[in-house]
Design a protein around this motif. Structure first.
Motif, PDB file in Angstrom:
ATOM      1  N   VAL A 233      39.980  36.214  40.677  1.00  0.00           N
ATOM      2  CA  VAL A 233      38.528  36.061  40.569  1.00  0.00           C
ATOM      3  C   VAL A 233      38.082  34.735  41.167  1.00  0.00           C
ATOM      4  CG1 VAL A 233      36.596  35.874  38.959  1.00  0.00           C
ATOM      5  CG2 VAL A 233      38.357  37.592  38.593  1.00  0.00           C
ATOM      6  N   THR A 234      38.886  33.695  40.996  1.00  0.00           N
ATOM      7  CA  THR A 234      38.557  32.408  41.620  1.00  0.00           C
ATOM      8  C   THR A 234      38.424  32.571  43.126  1.00  0.00           C
ATOM      9  OG1 THR A 234      39.721  31.190  39.887  1.00  0.00           O
ATOM     10  CG2 THR A 234      39.329  30.028  41.955  1.00  0.00           C
ATOM     11  N   LEU A 235      39.342  33.302  43.737  1.00  0.00           N
ATOM     12  CA  LEU A 235      39.281  33.551  45.171  1.00  0.00           C
ATOM     13  C   LEU A 235      38.039  34.350  45.547  1.00  0.00           C
ATOM     14  CD1 LEU A 235      42.984  34.411  45.962  1.00  0.00           C
ATOM     15  CD2 LEU A 235      41.675  32.594  47.031  1.00  0.00           C
ATOM     16  N   LEU A 236      37.758  35.397  44.788  1.00  0.00           N
ATOM     17  CA  LEU A 236      36.617  36.257  45.107  1.00  0.00           C
ATOM     18  C   LEU A 236      35.303  35.498  45.051  1.00  0.00           C
ATOM     19  CD1 LEU A 236      37.488  39.604  43.266  1.00  0.00           C
ATOM     20  CD2 LEU A 236      37.971  38.928  45.611  1.00  0.00           C
TER      21      LEU A 236
ATOM     22  N   LYS B  54      32.056  43.953  46.711  1.00  0.00           N
ATOM     23  CA  LYS B  54      31.074  43.104  46.031  1.00  0.00           C
ATOM     24  C   LYS B  54      31.589  42.732  44.641  1.00  0.00           C
ATOM     25  CE  LYS B  54      28.020  43.565  49.336  1.00  0.00           C
ATOM     26  NZ  LYS B  54      27.681  42.429  50.221  1.00  0.00           N
ATOM     27  N   PRO B  55      32.198  41.525  44.521  1.00  0.00           N
ATOM     28  CA  PRO B  55      32.734  41.132  43.207  1.00  0.00           C
ATOM     29  C   PRO B  55      31.654  40.582  42.289  1.00  0.00           C
ATOM     30  CG  PRO B  55      33.180  39.423  44.804  1.00  0.00           C
ATOM     31  CD  PRO B  55      32.515  40.545  45.555  1.00  0.00           C
ATOM     32  N   LYS B  56      31.959  40.602  40.998  1.00  0.00           N
ATOM     33  CA  LYS B  56      31.092  39.953  40.015  1.00  0.00           C
ATOM     34  C   LYS B  56      31.172  38.443  40.184  1.00  0.00           C
ATOM     35  CE  LYS B  56      31.345  43.407  36.317  1.00  0.00           C
ATOM     36  NZ  LYS B  56      31.825  43.671  34.940  1.00  0.00           N
ATOM     37  N   ASP B  57      30.207  37.756  39.556  1.00  0.00           N
ATOM     38  CA  ASP B  57      30.192  36.297  39.642  1.00  0.00           C
ATOM     39  C   ASP B  57      31.006  35.637  38.528  1.00  0.00           C
ATOM     40  OD1 ASP B  57      28.609  36.266  41.898  1.00  0.00           O
ATOM     41  OD2 ASP B  57      26.759  36.312  40.741  1.00  0.00           O
ATOM     42  N   LYS B  58      31.446  36.425  37.556  1.00  0.00           N
ATOM     43  CA  LYS B  58      32.166  35.810  36.435  1.00  0.00           C
ATOM     44  C   LYS B  58      33.506  36.487  36.209  1.00  0.00           C
ATOM     45  CE  LYS B  58      29.956  38.590  32.806  1.00  0.00           C
ATOM     46  NZ  LYS B  58      29.215  38.535  31.545  1.00  0.00           N
TER      47      LYS B  58
END
Length: 298
Positions: free
Chosen positions: A131-134, A263-267
């Motif tokens: 998620v950090t990467l996304l 399209k990833p989430k922001d969290k």
């Protein structure tokens, strides 16, 4: 997914996030520019062939060898520490390995393997890393990797969770954008459309309610499904050549499709109480010797 996680693992999450941000920053990416690079994230269980595929992407020579059980395996002719190829069920990757292919303008990322002997605590570290990467790069493609034998025993395997992870990271539920799958360690006959359809059907691909992500992949298999054959038909010490130029051209066509970004989430996709607990522990690690807590992915 649930499990126990200790303070050193939580500290590792924090360190991983900072290290990954620094790696991305070193590339000096300007997100506002039209030609900013695409991030292609390889996700899969331990042993699914992510590090092997990284070598293929980088055009590094792979040589057929035999293990102690006379099974054909692939080894790199040159050492590449960040993408070490393992041959057991323990992940060789602790944090994502990143390679910026400047010629293709793609950042390829080999994420830590899920579901290995390190348990669910390592899986949580992996998800935070992904998620950090996304959240660092605007143009994202996800490359799901699963071996043929795991796929054929799919309903009994933990690897089903990687599809759930993709759903939870997506801004749009069951996103049809930016996702492909590579089936690895396959027999040659799996390349035929009929065999691919049968394989995907066995995984539950044509049941939208049960496996919506897999169903999306199956509907556009020519565009989103790729085959990485095992080296069984090759001789020992022969160079691996089963992922052809045509395969690479088709794969890069998917990566370069500007109308097909994930399209990833922001969290981070953890429940709120787990996330707050992690943050509180990170802020007080110096006064805590050992903490054990159970986390549950939403």
């Amino acid at each position: 997914m649930s499990g126990y996680i200790q303070s050193d693992k939580i500290q590792k999450i924090h360190e991983n996030m900072e290290e990954l941000k620094k790696k991305i920053e070193e590339f000096h990416i300007d997100q506002s520019k039209e030609n900013c690079p695409t991030l292609a994230v390889l996700i899969g269980g331990t042993g699914s062939g992510k590090s092997t595929f990284m070598h293929i992407l980088a055009n590094k020579k792979l040589i057929v060898k035999e293990d102690s059980y006379k099974n054909k395996i692939l080894e790199s002719e040159t050492s590449w520490d960040e993408f070490k190829i393992g041959h057991d069920h323990s992940s060789e990757t602790e944090i994502p390995g990143i390679w910026f292919d400047r010629k293709r303008n793609v950042i390829f990322c080999d994420c830590p393997g899920f579901f290995d002997t390190k348990g669910s605590a390592q899986d949580i570290v992996n998800i935070f890393s992904i998620v950090t990467l996304l959240n660092q790069v605007k143009k994202v493609k996800l490359v799901l990797m699963i071996s043929q034998d795991v796929g054929e025993s799919y309903r009994a395997q933990n690897s089903k969770k990687q599809f759930d992870i993709v759903n939870k990271m997506s801004e749009v539920k069951f996103s049809e954008k930016g996702i492909c799958m590579i089936i690895t360690q396959t027999e040659e006959e799996l390349r035929t459309p009929r065999k691919i359809e049968a394989f995907l059907d066995g995984m539950g691909a044509f049941d939208e309610k049960e496996e919506p992500v897999l169903n999306i992949l199956a509907k556009e298999s020519e565009k989103r499904i790729f085959i990485l054959e095992n080296p069984e038909e090759l001789e020992v010490n022969e160079e691996y050549n089963k992922f052809t130029e045509a395969d690479m051209e088709r794969f890069m066509k998917f990566i370069n499709n500007k109308n097909d970004y994930y399209k990833p989430k922001d969290k981070v996709p953890l429940n709120e109480s787990a996330l707050l607990f992690i943050l509180s522990v990170i802020n007080s690690l110096d006064r805590m010797n050992s903490i054990i807590h159970e986390f549950v992915i939403q």
